[in-house]
Design an enzyme around this catalytic site. Structure first.
Site, PDB file in Angstrom:
ATOM      1  N   ASP A   1      44.084  32.185 -16.879  1.00 45.97           N
ATOM      2  CA  ASP A   1      44.041  32.121 -18.300  1.00 45.97           C
ATOM      3  C   ASP A   1      43.843  31.026 -18.901  1.00 45.97           C
ATOM      4  OD1 ASP A   1      44.607  35.080 -18.226  1.00 45.97           O
ATOM      5  OD2 ASP A   1      46.638  35.018 -18.750  1.00 45.97           O
TER       6      ASP A   1
ATOM      7  N   LYS B   1      38.744  30.289 -18.322  1.00 53.94           N
ATOM      8  CA  LYS B   1      37.577  30.474 -17.318  1.00 53.94           C
ATOM      9  C   LYS B   1      36.311  31.024 -17.765  1.00 53.94           C
ATOM     10  CE  LYS B   1      40.249  32.139 -14.137  1.00 53.94           C
ATOM     11  NZ  LYS B   1      41.696  31.920 -14.885  1.00 53.94           N
TER      12      LYS B   1
ATOM     13  N   GLY C   1      41.360  38.942 -16.668  1.00 51.95           N
ATOM     14  CA  GLY C   1      40.696  39.270 -18.099  1.00 51.95           C
ATOM     15  C   GLY C   1      40.049  37.835 -18.745  1.00 51.95           C
ATOM     16  N   HIS C   2      38.725  37.894 -18.618  1.00 49.74           N
ATOM     17  CA  HIS C   2      38.137  36.620 -19.060  1.00 49.74           C
ATOM     18  C   HIS C   2      37.425  36.991 -20.607  1.00 49.74           C
ATOM     19  CE1 HIS C   2      37.901  35.449 -14.439  1.00 49.74           C
ATOM     20  NE2 HIS C   2      38.999  35.473 -14.962  1.00 49.74           N
TER      21      HIS C   2
ATOM     22  N   GLN D   1      42.179  34.107 -11.628  1.00 52.89           N
ATOM     23  CA  GLN D   1      43.649  33.678 -11.597  1.00 52.89           C
ATOM     24  C   GLN D   1      43.722  32.041 -11.527  1.00 52.89           C
ATOM     25  OE1 GLN D   1      42.702  36.638  -9.263  1.00 52.89           O
ATOM     26  NE2 GLN D   1      43.173  37.550 -11.104  1.00 52.89           N
TER      27      GLN D   1
ATOM     28  N   GLY E   1      47.918  42.500 -22.158  1.00 56.30           N
ATOM     29  CA  GLY E   1      48.309  42.403 -23.960  1.00 56.30           C
ATOM     30  C   GLY E   1      49.697  41.936 -23.682  1.00 56.30           C
TER      31      GLY E   1
HETATM   32  P1  GDP Z   1      40.621  33.189 -18.408  1.00 56.15           P
HETATM   33  O1  GDP Z   1      41.273  34.248 -17.945  1.00 56.15           O
HETATM   34  O2  GDP Z   1      40.755  31.963 -17.745  1.00 56.15           O
HETATM   35  O3  GDP Z   1      39.090  33.572 -18.648  1.00 56.15           O
HETATM   36  O4  GDP Z   1      41.271  33.107 -19.946  1.00 56.15           O
HETATM   37  P2  GDP Z   1      41.542  34.258 -20.913  1.00 56.15           P
HETATM   38  O5  GDP Z   1      40.410  34.789 -21.711  1.00 56.15           O
HETATM   39  O6  GDP Z   1      42.499  35.134 -20.480  1.00 56.15           O
HETATM   40  O7  GDP Z   1      42.379  33.334 -22.057  1.00 56.15           O
HETATM   41  C1  GDP Z   1      41.712  32.353 -22.772  1.00 56.15           C
HETATM   42  C2  GDP Z   1      41.966  32.485 -24.248  1.00 56.15           C
HETATM   43  O8  GDP Z   1      41.805  31.302 -24.733  1.00 56.15           O
HETATM   44  C3  GDP Z   1      40.964  33.316 -24.727  1.00 56.15           C
HETATM   45  O9  GDP Z   1      41.447  34.062 -25.744  1.00 56.15           O
HETATM   46  C4  GDP Z   1      39.858  32.533 -25.261  1.00 56.15           C
HETATM   47  O10 GDP Z   1      38.959  32.961 -26.243  1.00 56.15           O
HETATM   48  C5  GDP Z   1      40.755  31.319 -25.606  1.00 56.15           C
HETATM   49  N1  GDP Z   1      40.036  29.949 -25.540  1.00 56.15           N
HETATM   50  C6  GDP Z   1      39.472  29.479 -24.387  1.00 56.15           C
HETATM   51  N2  GDP Z   1      39.049  28.341 -24.749  1.00 56.15           N
HETATM   52  C7  GDP Z   1      39.358  27.942 -25.968  1.00 56.15           C
HETATM   53  C8  GDP Z   1      39.631  26.591 -26.777  1.00 56.15           C
HETATM   54  O11 GDP Z   1      39.008  25.566 -26.331  1.00 56.15           O
HETATM   55  N3  GDP Z   1      40.081  27.040 -28.213  1.00 56.15           N
HETATM   56  C9  GDP Z   1      40.713  27.936 -28.404  1.00 56.15           C
HETATM   57  N4  GDP Z   1      41.281  27.961 -29.691  1.00 56.15           N
HETATM   58  N5  GDP Z   1      40.626  29.023 -27.743  1.00 56.15           N
HETATM   59  C10 GDP Z   1      40.227  29.111 -26.567  1.00 56.15           C
HETATM   60  P1  IMO Z   2      42.729  35.560 -14.991  1.00 59.08           P
HETATM   61  O1  IMO Z   2      41.712  35.763 -13.934  1.00 59.08           O
HETATM   62  C1  IMO Z   2      47.223  35.258 -15.518  1.00 59.08           C
HETATM   63  C2  IMO Z   2      49.695  37.438 -12.426  1.00 59.08           C
HETATM   64  C3  IMO Z   2      50.281  38.496 -12.898  1.00 59.08           C
HETATM   65  C4  IMO Z   2      51.375  38.550 -11.945  1.00 59.08           C
HETATM   66  C5  IMO Z   2      50.971  37.989 -10.447  1.00 59.08           C
HETATM   67  C6  IMO Z   2      50.650  39.352  -9.835  1.00 59.08           C
HETATM   68  O2  IMO Z   2      42.481  36.181 -16.429  1.00 59.08           O
HETATM   69  O3  IMO Z   2      43.154  34.350 -15.482  1.00 59.08           O
HETATM   70  P2  IMO Z   2      48.733  40.858  -9.507  1.00 59.08           P
HETATM   71  O4  IMO Z   2      48.235  42.278 -10.516  1.00 59.08           O
HETATM   72  O5  IMO Z   2      47.715  40.093  -9.427  1.00 59.08           O
HETATM   73  O6  IMO Z   2      49.289  41.626  -8.335  1.00 59.08           O
HETATM   74  O7  IMO Z   2      49.697  40.305 -10.332  1.00 59.08           O
HETATM   75  O8  IMO Z   2      49.624  37.511 -11.114  1.00 59.08           O
HETATM   76  N1  IMO Z   2      48.071  37.326 -12.863  1.00 59.08           N
HETATM   77  C7  IMO Z   2      47.585  36.710 -13.632  1.00 59.08           C
HETATM   78  N2  IMO Z   2      47.823  35.882 -14.752  1.00 59.08           N
HETATM   79  N3  IMO Z   2      45.734  35.446 -15.424  1.00 59.08           N
HETATM   80  C8  IMO Z   2      45.219  36.167 -14.382  1.00 59.08           C
HETATM   81  O9  IMO Z   2      43.907  36.537 -14.113  1.00 59.08           O
HETATM   82  C9  IMO Z   2      46.082  36.932 -13.636  1.00 59.08           C
HETATM   83  N4  IMO Z   2      45.758  37.905 -12.516  1.00 59.08           N
HETATM   84  C10 IMO Z   2      47.195  37.872 -12.066  1.00 59.08           C
HETATM   85  O10 IMO Z   2      50.540  38.451 -14.202  1.00 59.08           O
HETATM   86  O11 IMO Z   2      52.600  37.517 -12.384  1.00 59.08           O
HETATM   87 MG    MG Z   3      42.692  35.671 -18.355  1.00 62.33          MG
END
Ligand code: GDP
Ligand code: IMO
Ligand code: MG
Length: 428
Positions: A13, A16, A40-41, A225, A303
């Site tokens: 998270d 990416k 979840g990206h 991840q 969530g």
């Molecule tokens: P990922 O799994 O690495 O793709 O990251 P996620 O999408 O799960 O979580 C990153 C969250 O931060 C998302 O809600 C993005 O919209 C938000 N985000 C990413 N870069 C920035 C930033 O530079 N500033 C802010 N405020 N939000 C960001």
């Molecule tokens: P992105 O790509 C954050 C975490 C889960 C749990 C552990 C194992 O959005 O960064 P799993 O379902 O993979 O067997 O769960 O890994 N986890 C993540 N945490 N971002 C993710 O993906 C994750 N994918 C798995 O919360 O701790």
């Molecule tokens: Mg994510």
């Protein structure tokens, strides 16, 4: 060679999805190499938000090939819904999506096992998985009874495989409270629908990517991840079931490691984690609440509220090493700017280091940074589009990160929208 890996340098998270979306403006191919819909990206463009779980985050550009590699695990029902959602935005033509014949399939019984096992675990035994069936699917793959995309096109083999899996998991399903074991006939019926839908999308992904590289195309490898969730190098057993680090790119796509020119790690300006396991720099009480509220730190997949804390430089140094990072993208600087006080960890007590000692004994030593906590900082940052517009306190923070991690900062995130980005280096 114009290739770049983009990997999570923390516990996932890190942003990416946003970074890949920004860089994909210059790419011909974006390929995911590991994981499944545990990811979840988030992509934000002109207020429109798309969350990708399986489809690579290059999907918002016309003409960019989006490739799902052999190292992935695919829940076809989820992929169908996701593709329909993205296509509802007028994006992602069928011929832009390519799926490896060697990717493994997440079956309904994998999802069920994942959930039942989590429910049956007590206390520290709980992993906090996403319950998407990831672990059980990779477990079947390693046990050499997994079901690949290619098996969908051979109903006889598929039946034998499903029966073998029923024999392997039925007793556990029933023991954990499932109402019945694997329903082979029902699955064969679903599988024929999956095969029809996937048929135009499947290909030899390794060859497609290798040819693209040879033709001088620009290829992005999108990690899922983060380094500390890596099955070998992360906070085991509180990890996912894959090689999340850059080493997984080559294995997960079927191209040689010599085809990866550079690797950028994504880090938030602070740290978050969702699920169980060690998190040395987790903030306490009100400070954690403030970070979670400022950053909207709730999982894009489940969530769940994310645990929040300060930037952990020893962990980031470790991630830089295991990935061989050549660049660092620092996201959510605007969020840090909303906090009344900012802390950072440069080292753990007693010389503990992640590689040798792991993370469970890590006790952070904190420093409070000066120049932060100014209410004007966030609006200045969100408006900034070049390094010269970045306030001094933030520049000093970036200098500290570069110096401590030994990797240049190549991109900054100052807001969620793709335009709220400062690019400091050419990705290709
Ligand atoms: P990922 O799994 O690495 O793709 O990251 P996620 O999408 O799960 O979580 C990153 C969250 O931060 C998302 O809600 C993005 O919209 C938000 N985000 C990413 N870069 C920035 C930033 O530079 N500033 C802010 N405020 N939000 C960001
Ligand atoms: P992105 O790509 C954050 C975490 C889960 C749990 C552990 C194992 O959005 O960064 P799993 O379902 O993979 O067997 O769960 O890994 N986890 C993540 N945490 N971002 C993710 O993906 C994750 N994918 C798995 O919360 O701790
Ligand atoms: Mg994510």
């Amino acid at each position: 060679m114009k290739t770049l890996g983009v990997v999570g340098a923390q516990w996932g998270d890190e942003g990416k999805g946003k970074v890949v979306d920004v860089l994909a403006a210059q790419a011909d191919v974006v390929a995911r190499y590991s994981g499944g819909n545990n990811a979840g990206h988030t992509l934000v463009m002109d207020g429109k938000k798309i969350i990708t779980h399986l489809v690579p985050s290059g999907c918002a550009y016309k003409g960019t090939a989006c490739v799902l590699g052999a190292g992935m695990v695919i829940d076809v029902d989820v992929l169908q819904d996701e593709v329909a959602g993205i296509q509802g935005h007028g994006l992602l033509r069928d011929d832009e999506l390519k799926v490896s014949l060697d990717a493994h399939l997440i079956m309904p019984y994998h999802r069920e096992l994942d959930g039942l096992r989590e429910d049956s675990r007590i206390g520290a035994a709980k992993i906090g998985t996403t319950r998407r069936g990831i672990g059980p699917c990779y477990e079947a793959k390693a046990a050499r009874r997994g079901i690949k995309v290619r098996d969908l096109f051979d109903p006889n083999t598929l039946r034998v495989r499903l029966e073998g899996n029923a024999a392997a998991v039925d007793a556990e399903l029933l023991h954990l409270g499932a109402s019945r074991g694997v329903d082979v006939d029902a699955l064969l019926k679903s599988a024929s629908g999956w095969a029809r839908w996937l048929e135009p999308l499947v290909c030899d992904v390794g060859a497609v990517i290798d040819d693209a590289i040879t033709d001088g195309k620009r290829v992005l490898f999108e990690g899922a991840q983060g380094a500390l969730l890596d099955v070998d190098h992360g906070t085991y057993p509180y990890v996912t079931s894959t090689t999340t680090t850059a080493g997984g790119i080559s294995a997960g796509l079927g191209i040689g490691p010599t085809k990866i020119r550079s690797v950028w790690g994504i880090t938030k300006a602070y740290t978050t984690r969702v699920g169980a396991g060690p998190f040395p720099t987790r903030a306490e009480g009100e400070a954690e609440e403030q970070i979670r509220a400022a950053g909207g730190e709730f999982g894009a997949t489940t969530g769940r509220p994310r645990d929040c804390g300060w930037l952990d430089l020893p962990a980031l140094r470790f991630a830089a090493r295991v990935n061989g990072l050549t660049g660092l993208c620092v996201t959510k600087l605007d969020v840090l700017a909303m906090l009344p006080e900012v802390m950072v960890c440069r080292a753990y007590r007693d010389g503990v280091t992640p590689g040798r000692d792991g993370f469970s004994r890590a006790q952070p030593i904190y420093e409070t940074l000066s120049g932060w906590g100014d209410p004007a900082l966030q609006s200045l940052l969100r408006a900034a589009r070049s390094l010269s517009e970045i306030p001094t306190a933030v520049r000093e923070y970036l200098d500290l990160i570069e110096q401590e991690v030994g990797v240049p900062v190549t991109l900054l995130g100052v807001g969620p929208d793709r335009t709220e980005t400062i690019s400091l280096a050419d990705p290709f």
